[in-house]
Structure formats: C-alpha cells, structure tokens
Design a protein around this motif. Structure first.
Motif, PDB file in Angstrom:
ATOM      1  N   UNK A 249       0.736  -0.967  -0.135  1.00  0.00           N
ATOM      2  CA  UNK A 249      -0.038   0.107   0.039  1.00  0.00           C
ATOM      3  C   UNK A 249       0.924   1.440   0.143  1.00  0.00           C
ATOM      4  N   UNK A 250       0.451   2.077  -0.803  1.00  0.00           N
ATOM      5  CA  UNK A 250       1.129   3.415  -0.873  1.00  0.00           C
ATOM      6  C   UNK A 250       0.151   4.725  -0.836  1.00  0.00           C
ATOM      7  N   UNK A 251       0.361   5.572   0.099  1.00  0.00           N
ATOM      8  CA  UNK A 251      -0.527   6.478   0.214  1.00  0.00           C
ATOM      9  C   UNK A 251       0.184   7.739   0.231  1.00  0.00           C
ATOM     10  N   UNK A 252      -0.393   8.891  -0.561  1.00  0.00           N
ATOM     11  CA  UNK A 252       0.482   9.980  -0.657  1.00  0.00           C
ATOM     12  C   UNK A 252      -0.607  11.122  -0.817  1.00  0.00           C
ATOM     13  N   UNK A 253      -0.274  12.428  -0.385  1.00  0.00           N
ATOM     14  CA  UNK A 253      -0.850  13.690  -0.306  1.00  0.00           C
ATOM     15  C   UNK A 253      -0.183  14.234  -1.759  1.00  0.00           C
ATOM     16  N   UNK A 254      -1.169  14.811  -2.736  1.00  0.00           N
ATOM     17  CA  UNK A 254      -0.612  15.554  -3.625  1.00  0.00           C
ATOM     18  C   UNK A 254      -1.347  16.861  -3.699  1.00  0.00           C
TER      19      UNK A 254
ATOM     20  N   UNK B  64      -4.327  10.237  -2.255  1.00  0.00           N
ATOM     21  CA  UNK B  64      -4.423   9.075  -3.136  1.00  0.00           C
ATOM     22  C   UNK B  64      -3.627   7.745  -2.561  1.00  0.00           C
ATOM     23  N   UNK B  65      -4.536   6.746  -2.364  1.00  0.00           N
ATOM     24  CA  UNK B  65      -4.139   5.206  -1.784  1.00  0.00           C
ATOM     25  C   UNK B  65      -3.861   4.207  -2.656  1.00  0.00           C
ATOM     26  N   UNK B  66      -2.911   3.689  -3.137  1.00  0.00           N
ATOM     27  CA  UNK B  66      -2.605   2.522  -4.188  1.00  0.00           C
ATOM     28  C   UNK B  66      -2.339   1.396  -3.534  1.00  0.00           C
ATOM     29  N   UNK B  67      -3.331   0.328  -3.761  1.00  0.00           N
ATOM     30  CA  UNK B  67      -3.166  -0.858  -3.180  1.00  0.00           C
ATOM     31  C   UNK B  67      -2.737  -2.079  -4.343  1.00  0.00           C
TER      32      UNK B  67
END
Length: 180
Positions: free
Chosen positions: A55-60, A117-120
């Motif tokens: 899981x990779x979550x980021x603030x854009x 955005x959270x990428x799973x």
C-alpha cells in the motif's frame, strides 16, 4: 469462434472478479490542530496472505507530493514517510485483513490540505482510491460564553445607570414643583 473467445473473457472476468479500492468519503473538512480518520476499503482474497499486500498513500498538492503511509509486503515502512507526517499518522492493523485501511492523522495543519491517493497492490490485483481533505485555519476567538456574559453585564449595568439617572431627575423635578 469470436463469440466463444468473448464468452470466455466475460466468464473469466466474472469468476476472478475485479479488484476495487474505494474511499468511505470523497471529501473531508477539518480544522487546524484537530484529528481526522481517512479510510479506504479494498477487495480481499481469503487465499492470499498479507505478505503480498503493498500500500502506498500520498498527499498530492499543487506544489508537491508527500508520502503519508507505506506498507511493503504487509510491513509498514516508516522511513519512506514524508517529514510533514512524521509522528502524526497511525493505522489500524486489525481491520487490514477485512480490506480496510484506516489512517488517523493527528494535529492537522493547513498544509495537510489536498488530494489523498491510496494505491493498493496485491497478488490478485491493484487499484487506487482518492479523497480530498481541506484543513482550515482556526481563528483566535475568546470563548463565546464569556463574551456573551460580559456583553449582557455591560448592557444591564448601562440600563440600571440610565434608570437611576432618570429616577434622580424625576425626583428632583417633583421636589421643585412642590414648592410652588
């Protein structure tokens, strides 16, 4: 022949399912220095282990991208987290098996506003979900109740002074008219 191939593709997609990542809310509003919980849900597979979960979550924002949370093969990677979020992000490990990622962000700042955005990524599929967070600055105000009490006391004292003054003038007027 083409119909058979199309039918096979359709049946395969129905059986295997589609990997989906959703957000429980698409937009959040919060005040500076408050806490918030952001939550994403994703399709689970009972035959897959958490070791295959990434899981990779980021603030854009307009200015840059900041890592909020990173999980690699089921293990958190805190060193990849952006300094902006250091010590302010907690996650619920218990609900991850249910296909829920719940991130608690504490002591919000106005610069935490933006697109999250959270990428799973799993062995059975990958996808992403996104939501907006708007953090507003708190304005310095005196407590409302103390302000109102002061206002009411001031108005009451002013009204009492006016009434006392009117009474004194009225008494003075009556005493002068009795002499005639």
């Amino acid at each position: 022949m083409i119909c058979s191939i199309l039918l096979l593709i359709i049946l395969t997609s129905c059986v295997s399912g589609t990997f989906v990542v959703n957000v429980t809310q698409t937009s959040y509003q919060a005040e500076e220095n408050h806490d918030i919980t952001l939550e994403w849900t994703f399709t689970t597979n009972p035959h897959s282990s958490s070791n295959s979960l990434n899981i990779f979550c980021e603030l854009i924002t307009d200015l840059r991208s900041s890592v909020l949370f990173h999980l690699h093969k089921g293990v958190e990677v805190p060193e990849s987290q952006d300094e902006q979020f250091a010590g302010r992000v907690q996650w619920d490990k218990d609900v991850l098996r249910e296909g829920r990622l719940r991130l608690h962000v504490s002591r919000l700042r106005t610069e935490d506003s933006g697109l999250y955005v959270c990428k799973v990524f799993t062995s059975y599929g990958s996808n992403s979900g996104r939501c907006w967070l708007n953090v507003t600055a708190t304005s310095p105000q005196q407590p409302e109740s103390r302000g109102r009490i002061g206002l009411y006391c001031g108005l009451g004292l002013t009204a009492a002074a006016l009434l006392a003054g009117c009474f004194c003038i009225f008494r003075h007027f009556l005493s002068r008219n009795q002499d005639f």
